[in-house]
Design a protein around this motif. Structure first.
Motif, PDB file in Angstrom:
ATOM      1  N   LEU A   1      50.226  37.211  47.712  1.00 54.70           N
ATOM      2  CA  LEU A   1      49.390  36.837  46.559  1.00 54.70           C
ATOM      3  C   LEU A   1      49.578  35.379  46.164  1.00 54.70           C
ATOM      4  O   LEU A   1      48.770  34.835  45.415  1.00 54.70           O
ATOM      5  N   ALA A   2      50.655  34.771  46.651  1.00 49.35           N
ATOM      6  CA  ALA A   2      50.845  33.354  46.355  1.00 49.35           C
ATOM      7  C   ALA A   2      49.929  32.484  47.223  1.00 49.35           C
ATOM      8  O   ALA A   2      49.829  31.275  47.013  1.00 49.35           O
ATOM      9  N   HIS A   3      49.264  33.090  48.199  1.00 56.24           N
ATOM     10  CA  HIS A   3      48.250  32.375  48.995  1.00 56.24           C
ATOM     11  C   HIS A   3      46.990  32.306  48.126  1.00 56.24           C
ATOM     12  O   HIS A   3      46.381  33.342  47.811  1.00 56.24           O
ATOM     13  N   GLN A   4      46.608  31.114  47.768  1.00 61.87           N
ATOM     14  CA  GLN A   4      45.542  30.972  46.770  1.00 61.87           C
ATOM     15  C   GLN A   4      44.240  31.660  47.195  1.00 61.87           C
ATOM     16  O   GLN A   4      43.565  32.291  46.376  1.00 61.87           O
ATOM     17  N   ASP A   5      43.903  31.571  48.491  1.00 63.99           N
ATOM     18  CA  ASP A   5      42.645  32.189  48.936  1.00 63.99           C
ATOM     19  C   ASP A   5      42.702  33.708  48.788  1.00 63.99           C
ATOM     20  O   ASP A   5      41.723  34.349  48.403  1.00 63.99           O
ATOM     21  N   ALA A   6      43.867  34.290  49.116  1.00 61.13           N
ATOM     22  CA  ALA A   6      44.015  35.741  48.990  1.00 61.13           C
ATOM     23  C   ALA A   6      43.918  36.146  47.521  1.00 61.13           C
ATOM     24  O   ALA A   6      43.253  37.121  47.166  1.00 61.13           O
ATOM     25  N   TRP A   7      44.588  35.389  46.679  1.00 59.49           N
ATOM     26  CA  TRP A   7      44.580  35.672  45.239  1.00 59.49           C
ATOM     27  C   TRP A   7      43.154  35.572  44.685  1.00 59.49           C
ATOM     28  O   TRP A   7      42.685  36.450  43.952  1.00 59.49           O
TER      29      TRP A   7
ATOM     30  N   SER B   1      59.673  42.703  37.872  1.00 57.77           N
ATOM     31  CA  SER B   1      59.120  43.649  38.846  1.00 57.77           C
ATOM     32  C   SER B   1      59.506  43.332  40.289  1.00 57.77           C
ATOM     33  O   SER B   1      58.935  43.905  41.212  1.00 57.77           O
ATOM     34  N   GLY B   2      60.446  42.405  40.474  1.00 60.25           N
ATOM     35  CA  GLY B   2      60.873  42.078  41.840  1.00 60.25           C
ATOM     36  C   GLY B   2      62.339  42.400  42.050  1.00 60.25           C
ATOM     37  O   GLY B   2      62.858  43.367  41.493  1.00 60.25           O
TER      38      GLY B   2
ATOM     39  N   GLU C   1      55.295  36.642  40.359  1.00 64.84           N
ATOM     40  CA  GLU C   1      54.565  35.782  39.420  1.00 64.84           C
ATOM     41  C   GLU C   1      53.066  35.840  39.684  1.00 64.84           C
ATOM     42  O   GLU C   1      52.258  35.840  38.754  1.00 64.84           O
ATOM     43  N   ALA C   2      52.697  35.924  40.973  1.00 64.87           N
ATOM     44  CA  ALA C   2      51.268  35.931  41.312  1.00 64.87           C
ATOM     45  C   ALA C   2      50.603  37.241  40.882  1.00 64.87           C
ATOM     46  O   ALA C   2      49.462  37.234  40.419  1.00 64.87           O
ATOM     47  N   VAL C   3      51.306  38.359  41.019  1.00 65.93           N
ATOM     48  CA  VAL C   3      50.669  39.620  40.585  1.00 65.93           C
ATOM     49  C   VAL C   3      50.548  39.635  39.062  1.00 65.93           C
ATOM     50  O   VAL C   3      49.538  40.106  38.515  1.00 65.93           O
ATOM     51  N   TYR C   4      51.527  39.087  38.378  1.00 69.24           N
ATOM     52  CA  TYR C   4      51.409  38.981  36.912  1.00 69.24           C
ATOM     53  C   TYR C   4      50.171  38.140  36.557  1.00 69.24           C
ATOM     54  O   TYR C   4      49.381  38.501  35.681  1.00 69.24           O
ATOM     55  N   ARG C   5      50.016  37.022  37.267  1.00 68.23           N
ATOM     56  CA  ARG C   5      48.865  36.146  36.969  1.00 68.23           C
ATOM     57  C   ARG C   5      47.544  36.850  37.281  1.00 68.23           C
ATOM     58  O   ARG C   5      46.558  36.689  36.580  1.00 68.23           O
TER      59      ARG C   5
END
Ligand code: GLA
Length: 728
Positions: free
Chosen positions: A429-435, A232-233, A483-487
């Motif tokens: 989304l790779a920013h843990q707090d945002a995720w 998706s990228g 990867e973060a949106v998949y997670r």
């Protein structure tokens, strides 16, 4: 012929063979295409012994090879399997085989490269559908004493498969908002036909399915080789033909992720896993390719198993006008019409009165929804319908509490934001707090309102998508974002088994098998105009079966093209997918709603066939007409849609073969009239058609699938639904 001692691995499924010679230092691909049958040792030897071409003048002094990992080390001058460097060194990999495991349907090759210090696992998985999935894993082993610890900058990994010289034409796709999945076709020339996707999502112009074929291949005929990159990228797709060929093969098809410089830096102990590249071959034209993809998707354990609920989406009905009375009335009328799922689109969350504000603040707007969404949700569930909600978690408006409170959550360079797109930017989304915040917000909304379905949107491209590291430097972030949106989706679905998710990106700008591994359908386009939709759905269906493609009936006057279209044409176009309504039912007359109700019942009656059968498309010489359908696997039942999009100089279509039907056996045919009848550009007939308006007309397969059936001439912008069942 002399004997060879090399071992071959042979994967076979659904009429496809993939044969690899496990030679040293590198295995080579002997064959990908038609099933070669059970290969005896002698057969395998013969394949190996005929795998070398001639040594050419002014060329390598050895026959060229197409190995599983082509690089310059074997004299390969095309796209290499991988590229990179360690601080400007280690640029000439010398990859060799260290192990091979063959399991049913799977070949795993272990390779090692001492130059780039990488261990490579190359997995070929031949699905029972005949689709060959290729995944690469590159691992930088933990450094031993004295070994270089500098990171290896990976700049590209491409899964490559050879195709023969007869694969001489190329078809891929382009598009724009409201015109997704638009085919483009031409001869395959020498050089590299490269498609690079730099949008941070596949895009409305996604290459989608890069296909090579024998000259003149069509829907029903011709040998074809296709590739889909399930990611998706950013992506890189290539069809490459060099004068020297690819070993004894003519060209290569290749794909992978497009990596930004410095995006993947493998320190000792790090690993990179490529997206799945899906390679597919068929000798039965584009329908044959589509059939394999549909079987692949339908074979997944997570493929939607319940009847696809007739949906009403509120977007074109109310846009941002979220007055509860209006929405309750819409819900009542939806239920009365036969709708099974109501989706509340954009406009429900804090500050979201138009598209300039609110993204990021995922709580219900108390100014518009003083009692929360409860009154609407209760009404929807009370009617026995599912409740769906629109979200766009990866995005943020500068005018939002999220942007004001967490400017560091934006995926943007330290120099400041670039141009906005629909007034919005991207959340890192790779920013843990945002995720964590997004998972918590989505989880709360889904839990609180017992949300059955999310329409998950993604309305802008990723530009300058860099994230600040601990050292304060900006580094490319698209890979990590995907990867973060998949997670995120996986985690949300993990908490809410049964929650369904639609992948929407301003329509069909994120349609790929990576996102579809965790979502349940796509919104193919914001265009509900049936003329445009016939084309968009036909080609979106090249990869996806109808049950995964959202297809809605819009109002008579298209909101996105301005075209005014006939009711029955809109109904019949939306029938061939996961059907729904994208219209303000409160503005429709009782007669119009009665028509919709008949259509809704027809959809429910036909969906078991529409969502399980084979998609077929006829090759016609008149571009103004289309004939497509769905045929049950045993050919006992079929429905066809005969469409005219424009006028043409051909006054008669003549006998047209109904694709996918055997030419033997007895059948009966009728015209389904529940969704209305097309306006005709003729005075009467053909005779079978007149008779079939009143009920079943017996006709043999020799006519329907063989000689062909004369079809009526429709006015432009009209469609006809024909049903066929086998006589027992
Ligand atoms: C995108 C989608 C539309 C709609 C709007 C809402 O454009 O494609 O279907 O959901 O967003 O803002």
């Amino acid at each position: 012929m002399p004997r060879t001692t090399a071992r071959t691995a042979h994967l076979r499924a659904a009429g496809v063979s993939f044969v690899v010679e496990l030679s040293s230092p590198l295995p080579r691909i002997l064959h990908w295409g038609a099933d070669l049958g059970d290969l005896t040792d002698e057969d395998a030897d013969a394949l190996t012994l005929t795998a070398d071409g001639a040594v050419l003048n002014s060329a390598l002094d050895l026959p060229r090879q197409c190995t599983v990992w082509p690089t310059e080390a074997d004299g390969w001058s095309g796209t290499p399997a991988h590229q990179g460097h360690r601080g400007g060194t280690a640029t000439t990999p010398r990859v060799r085989l260290t192990g091979a495991e063959e399991r049913p349907g799977e070949l795993v090759l272990r390779l090692a490269d001492e130059v780039s210090e990488l261990d490579i696992t190359l997995t070929y998985r031949l699905d029972p559908s005949g689709v060959l999935g290729v995944v690469t894993e590159l691992t930088r082993p933990v450094a031993g004493p004295g070994q270089d610890r500098a990171p290896y900058d990976l700049t590209g990994v491409t899964a490559l498969l050879p195709v023969p010289h007869r694969a001489d034409e190329v078809l891929d796709f382009t598009g724009k908002w409201c015109r997704e999945a638009s085919p483009q076709r031409g001869g395959l020339r020498f050089g590299s036909h490269v498609r690079e996707v730099r949008r941070g999502r596949p895009g409305a112009d996604s290459p989608y399915l890069l296909t090579l074929g024998v000259p003149g291949f069509g829907f029903r005929t011709g040998e074809v080789w296709g590739l889909h990159v399930g990611w998706s990228g950013n992506q890189r797709w290539v069809a490459e033909r060099l004068p020297e060929g690819a070993g004894v093969h003519g060209a290569v098809l290749g794909g992978g992720e497009l990596l930004a410089p410095g995006e993947i830096r493998l320190a000792p102990g790090d690993r990179y896993t490529s997206p799945v590249c899906h390679f597919v071959w068929s000798d039965a034209g584009l329908d044959g390719l589509a059939d394999r993809f549909h079987n692949l998707l339908r074979g997944r354990p997570a493929h939607p198993a319940t009847p696809r609920p007739l949906t009403l989406n509120t977007w074109e009905a109310v846009y941002f006008d979220h007055r509860i009375d209006r929405l309750l009335e819409l819900a009542d009328l939806a239920a009365e019409t036969g709708v099974e799922r109501l989706v509340l689109d954009d406009g429900w969350f804090a500050g979201r009165r138009d598209d300039t504000a609110g993204l990021g603040d995922w709580t219900v707007d108390p100014a518009v929804w003083p009692q929360g969404l409860t009154p609407l949700v209760e009404r929807v569930h009370g009617h026995g319908m599912q409740f769906g909600l629109w979200v766009e978690p990866e995005m943020v408006n500068p005018d939002s509490d999220m942007a004001r409170e967490h400017p560091d959550w934006l995926l943007a360079p330290s120099q400041g934001l670039g141009p906005s797109w629909r007034h919005q930017y991207v959340v890192n989304l790779a920013h843990q707090d945002a995720w964590d915040y997004l998972l918590k917000s989505l989880d709360e909304i889904v839990t609180r309102y017992a949300v059955d379905y999310l329409k998950w949107d993604h309305n802008r491209e990723l530009h300058e998508a860099v994230a600040r590291g601990a050292d304060g430097a900006d580094r490319p972030g698209v890979h990590a974002q995907v990867e973060a949106v998949y997670r995120l989706i996986d985690a949300l679905k993990g908490r809410h088994p049964g929650l369904e998710i639609e992948s929407c990106a301003s329509g069909g700008a994120r349609v790929d098998l990576g996102i579809l591994a965790r979502t349940d359908r796509v919104w193919a386009s914001d265009c509900n105009d049936p003329v445009e939709r016939q084309a968009i759905q036909r080609w979106t269906g090249q990869l996806l079966p109808p049950e995964l493609v959202g297809t809605h009936v819009g109002g008579p006057h298209s909101h996105t093209s301005g075209r005014v279209t006939a009711e029955s044409f809109r109904y019949l176009t939306a029938l061939f997918g996961h059907a729904g309504i994208e219209d303000d039912l409160t503005a429709r007359t009782p007669q119009e709603r009665a028509g919709l109700k008949r259509w809704a019942a027809l959809y429910k009656e036909l969906r078991p066939l529409l969502h399980s059968g084979r998609v077929v498309r006829a090759d016609l010489t008149d571009d103004a007409t289309l004939l497509h359908g769905v045929v049950a696997d045993d050919a006992s039942h079929a429905v066809y849609c005969w469409v005219r999009t424009a006028t043409s100089t051909k006054a008669q279509s003549g006998r047209v073969q109904l694709p996918g039907l055997p030419t033997r056996g007895g059948y009966r045919v009728r015209v389904r009239t529940e969704a209305g009848l097309p306006a005709l550009h003729q005075t009467s007939g053909p005779a079978w058609f007149t008779a079939a308006l009143d009920g079943w007309v017996p006709l043999p397969g020799s006519v329907l699938g063989g000689a062909g059936l004369p079809l009526p001439t429709l006015e432009p912008g009209q469609a006809l639904l024909i049903e066929v069942t086998a006589l027992r």
